[in-house]
Design an enzyme around this catalytic site. Sequence first.
Site, PDB file in Angstrom:
ATOM      1  CG  HIS A   1      31.246  33.853  78.334  1.00 35.74           C
ATOM      2  ND1 HIS A   1      32.636  34.164  78.688  1.00 35.74           N
ATOM      3  CD2 HIS A   1      30.885  34.501  77.238  1.00 35.74           C
ATOM      4  CE1 HIS A   1      32.986  35.059  77.846  1.00 35.74           C
ATOM      5  NE2 HIS A   1      31.921  35.274  76.975  1.00 35.74           N
TER       6      HIS A   1
ATOM      7  CG  HIS B   1      26.460  34.769  76.061  1.00 33.51           C
ATOM      8  ND1 HIS B   1      26.565  33.621  75.486  1.00 33.51           N
ATOM      9  CD2 HIS B   1      27.680  35.480  75.684  1.00 33.51           C
ATOM     10  CE1 HIS B   1      27.468  33.629  74.382  1.00 33.51           C
ATOM     11  NE2 HIS B   1      28.151  34.767  74.508  1.00 33.51           N
TER      12      HIS B   1
ATOM     13  CD  GLU C   1      39.563  29.924  49.271  1.00 35.71           C
ATOM     14  OE1 GLU C   1      39.422  30.092  47.879  1.00 35.71           O
ATOM     15  OE2 GLU C   1      38.393  30.055  49.717  1.00 35.71           O
TER      16      GLU C   1
ATOM     17  CG  HIS D   1      42.996  36.791  41.112  1.00 34.06           C
ATOM     18  ND1 HIS D   1      41.806  37.507  41.001  1.00 34.06           N
ATOM     19  CD2 HIS D   1      42.727  35.425  41.269  1.00 34.06           C
ATOM     20  CE1 HIS D   1      40.930  36.611  41.092  1.00 34.06           C
ATOM     21  NE2 HIS D   1      41.306  35.378  41.145  1.00 34.06           N
TER      22      HIS D   1
END
Length: 657
Positions: free
Chosen positions: A27, A263, A409, A471
């Site tokens: 890159h 890029h 999280e 859950h």
Amino acid sequence: MNKLDQLTVNTIRTLSADAIQKANSGHPGTPLGAAPIAYTVFADHLCNNPKNPSWQNRDRFILSAGHASMLLYSTMHLFGYDVSLEDLKQFRQWGSKTPGHPEYWHIPGIETTTGPLGMGVANAVGMAMAEAHLAAKFNKPGYNVVDHYTIAFTGDGCLEEGISGEASSLAGTLKLGKLIVIYDKNDITIEGNINIAFDEDVAKRYEAYGWGVINVADGNNDLDAISKAIAEAKADTTKPTLIIVRTDIAYGCDALIGKAASHGAPLGDANVAALKEALGFKADEFFAVPEGVYENCAAKVEKYAAAEAAWNKMFEEYAAAYPELAAEYKAAFADVPAEVFDEEFYTFEKGVATREASGLVLQKLAARIPKMFGGSADLAPTNKSDMKGKGDFSAANYAGQNIHFGIREFAMAAAGNGMFLHGGVQPYVATFLVFSDYLKHAIRQAAIMDVGPIYILTHDSIGVGEDGATHEPIEHLASIRSIPNAYMWRPADAKETAAAYEFAITQKKPTAIACSRQGLPLYAETGKEALKGAYIIKDCEGTPELIIMATGSELELAVKAYEELKGEIKVRVISMPCQELFDEQPAEYKEALLPNNVRARLAIEAASSFGWAKYVGLDGDTVTIDHYGASAPAKILFKEFGFTVENVVAKAKALVK
């Protein structure tokens, strides 16, 4: 900038272009545009001694935009880090120190593995949190033992990723004034101009997070403006700072400047030659470092070696004035002594849910290991992850050891990685096992780096009950077990829980600990044997006819089935709290537990059957769950889904014919 500074910046550009072209992969766009940023940081603002890049009070630099790795490698080479010109020539090649994305300590001084965009921002937040905590704990008037900055380099892609927003929001709330994020704003990603997907006002977003924001209009050439912005950011320690530096991708390459084509692909031989000529280099000279460049960089870093020497002298005086604190500081960066994990550490009064056991173990660790530092994603009361009497880490109290990550999280786990990488703390993070999917990429990053945060994952099965299928984890144990170099523990009682923590802290491996919501027995046979990953809990005389294996809450089922079967069938019961650790044991030990000639084998786990085949074999069976759960009391769910003594006994008898 003076001519020598300009020459050094251009050398970073040409070295990067040459290495990428030689590899025919990489890159180049960002190294060309951002070379002035990297040079300015390393020359004037990164207090980091290249001759001793593990110095504890160094500034940390994180290349969050890890695809721009040649920017980092070229800069580190010029500034005297342990990366040679030959290493640059081996970019992206087998066994080299210069892989396609930066990898932790492949070159001493690379602070973290990066590449997955945005994660480096969260790593940097974790490092800044560790710095703030240790400074509050150890610094005394006249003795700034912990006093350094964390500087992260990001691009447009990093700030599009949600993890960077999670982490930046937390950093603003915590007012981490020693954190600086430099945003290389070139407005280009692989697909083209960012406006097709990302046209928000980033400055306003970060101001809303509580950050200071500084703009630099010309990052292609204006080193003075870049340096002034970093100095201004350092001067304001009341909040973190985002420095937005406008650059042109592939600057200096007329054919590709500002284009997405630069890029992620080499510039091409003709464009590299034209770039060199435009920058005053010879087109037919490769990996050239003009006269005066090395000397310029060496002179720039002399002050950093002097800063380390001054710190060492100051620490000697600090140790004389505050001997107990100095000893604790040294211990924070050292291995935890084995005597921490003594008989009392493994002593518990009664059986409890392993989430409760995890909480009890944490209290013991907090009393014995002052560097424990961690918390939960807004679930501490139910994760049992709060250390009593240790205070809350906040902008008002950096000395607190309990971290409130908020419902973030992924950023929590990646920040935990950053804390471990910083050193001086033993981080842990906590949430429900079912939410480990949010953490998984950060766990994988820790496994690649071979570093050891602890991931506490409670509510580990259909025993969650009434909360229902959303859950109740099914595939999650197998998912984490599939990560190379990560260790998934599912303890069956409090003593096995203690063993999981001992393993995590002494081995410094990424360790997940899955804990039950429901209460479990305390077994006489459990203890340090769990550190082998699997061991015999109940046995028979001679060679068994049947082997039952279980983890966590299902060990109780295995033991009860054993009691019913032992008068009729010769049964062995094995607790297997950590498959990965068992797999590492000597062949003789594994054969002793699971004799090859005993083909009747039954595994019990309230989770997916995936992965158990290698233990039960073609002739064995499982009591597992390969579908989603339901909303009902836990006892009902275990009965309805076959986790009963009757079903285990029936399957066992069917195996022994």
